[in-house]
Write a protein that holds these residues in place. Structure first.
Motif, PDB file in Angstrom:
ATOM      1  N   VAL A 260       7.710  13.063  -4.589  1.00  8.28           N
ATOM      2  CA  VAL A 260       7.764  11.769  -3.907  1.00  8.28           C
ATOM      3  C   VAL A 260       6.611  10.885  -4.337  1.00  8.28           C
ATOM      4  N   SER A 261       5.416  11.470  -4.443  1.00  9.97           N
ATOM      5  CA  SER A 261       4.243  10.715  -4.856  1.00  9.97           C
ATOM      6  C   SER A 261       4.413  10.166  -6.261  1.00  9.97           C
ATOM      7  N   ALA A 262       4.924  10.989  -7.175  1.00  7.29           N
ATOM      8  CA  ALA A 262       5.136  10.559  -8.555  1.00  7.29           C
ATOM      9  C   ALA A 262       6.172   9.452  -8.632  1.00  7.29           C
ATOM     10  N   ALA A 263       7.241   9.591  -7.831  1.00  8.42           N
ATOM     11  CA  ALA A 263       8.298   8.586  -7.820  1.00  8.42           C
ATOM     12  C   ALA A 263       7.772   7.264  -7.271  1.00  8.42           C
ATOM     13  N   GLN A 264       6.931   7.337  -6.240  1.00  3.56           N
ATOM     14  CA  GLN A 264       6.358   6.138  -5.639  1.00  3.56           C
ATOM     15  C   GLN A 264       5.430   5.436  -6.625  1.00  3.56           C
ATOM     16  N   ALA A 265       4.605   6.222  -7.323  1.00  2.00           N
ATOM     17  CA  ALA A 265       3.683   5.651  -8.308  1.00  2.00           C
ATOM     18  C   ALA A 265       4.451   4.977  -9.435  1.00  2.00           C
ATOM     19  N   SER A 266       5.528   5.620  -9.885  1.00  2.00           N
ATOM     20  CA  SER A 266       6.352   5.061 -10.956  1.00  2.00           C
ATOM     21  C   SER A 266       6.977   3.746 -10.516  1.00  2.00           C
ATOM     22  N   SER A 267       7.433   3.698  -9.273  1.00  2.00           N
ATOM     23  CA  SER A 267       8.030   2.480  -8.734  1.00  2.00           C
ATOM     24  C   SER A 267       7.004   1.358  -8.635  1.00  2.00           C
ATOM     25  N   GLU A 268       5.782   1.704  -8.203  1.00  2.00           N
ATOM     26  CA  GLU A 268       4.718   0.704  -8.085  1.00  2.00           C
ATOM     27  C   GLU A 268       4.313   0.162  -9.457  1.00  2.00           C
ATOM     28  N   ASN A 269       4.232   1.052 -10.444  1.00  2.00           N
ATOM     29  CA  ASN A 269       3.877   0.620 -11.791  1.00  2.00           C
ATOM     30  C   ASN A 269       4.940  -0.317 -12.361  1.00  2.00           C
TER      31      ASN A 269
END
Length: 210
Positions: free
Chosen positions: A10-19
């Protein structure tokens, strides 16, 4: 799937979305997004520049120039890498450019054949150098000592322990082989300890009141 693995996903997916959102906003040269990014990263960026240059006035000038580059070249950021890594890469390149103009030893020059790239391992008994660094008692003392180290060692220590970048991310940012990054990290930690001991021994002990 274990809870920890789910959290990481979830954290990785959120970071990818923010980037991706940052990349889209920079392509549109969104002034509102730029203000948000400056607010979010200003302290980290200035600290990084202070450690690289050792001079506040120079760091502040490069700080302004870095954000100008972000605004003008924002379309180059594709959102695949962490934004802070991309941001620090811009700042680092500006430091190197300035060093070349001033004809002084630069991070770039020091990384070209003047360093032993063989892995450097430390025989450890008790806490590792990493744990000793992370358990520091006085951040001000560490900051003072870091400025005495060679720029390449100082940079890797700052990126690893202050910015919490992985060794692979540091290698990408500094354009150095992973083995070189590891060598700089351990050599920097090895150089840090005696400097800290010397600094503390040179300062008077606090008075004890009866």
């Amino acid at each position: 799937m274990p809870i920890a693995s789910i959290s990481l996903a979830v954290s990785a997916a959120q970071a990818s979305s923010e980037n991706a959102a940052i990349a889209q906003g920079l392509k549109k040269q969104s002034a509102e997004l730029l203000d948000e990014l400056i607010e979010l990263y200003q302290h980290r960026l200035l600290r990084y520049l202070l450690f690289l240059t050792g001079k506040r006035e120079v760091a502040e000038d490069l700080f302004q120039e870095t954000w100008m580059r972000v605004l003008l070249r924002g379309a180059q950021y594709n959102g695949k890498a962490r934004f802070d890594t991309w941001l620090f890469t811009i700042a680092r390149n500006l430091v190197i450019d300035l060093s070349r103009k001033r004809v002084m030893a630069s991070l770039d020059e020091m990384s070209e054949g003047k360093e032993d790239d063989r892995p450097f391992e430390v025989a450890i008994s008790g806490p590792s150098p990493l744990e000793q660094f992370q358990s520091r008692e006085n951040c001000a003392e560490v900051s003072e000592v870091l400025l005495k180290l060679e720029p390449n060692y100082r940079e890797v220590l700052v990126l690893r322990f202050y910015e919490e970048l992985s060794l692979d991310e540091i290698a990408t940012l500094t354009r150095a082989p992973l083995s070189t990054v590891k060598s700089r990290l351990y050599r920097g930690l090895a150089a840090l300890k005696p400097e800290m001991e010397q600094l503390r021994s040179s300062r008077p002990l606090p008075e004890v009141r009866a």
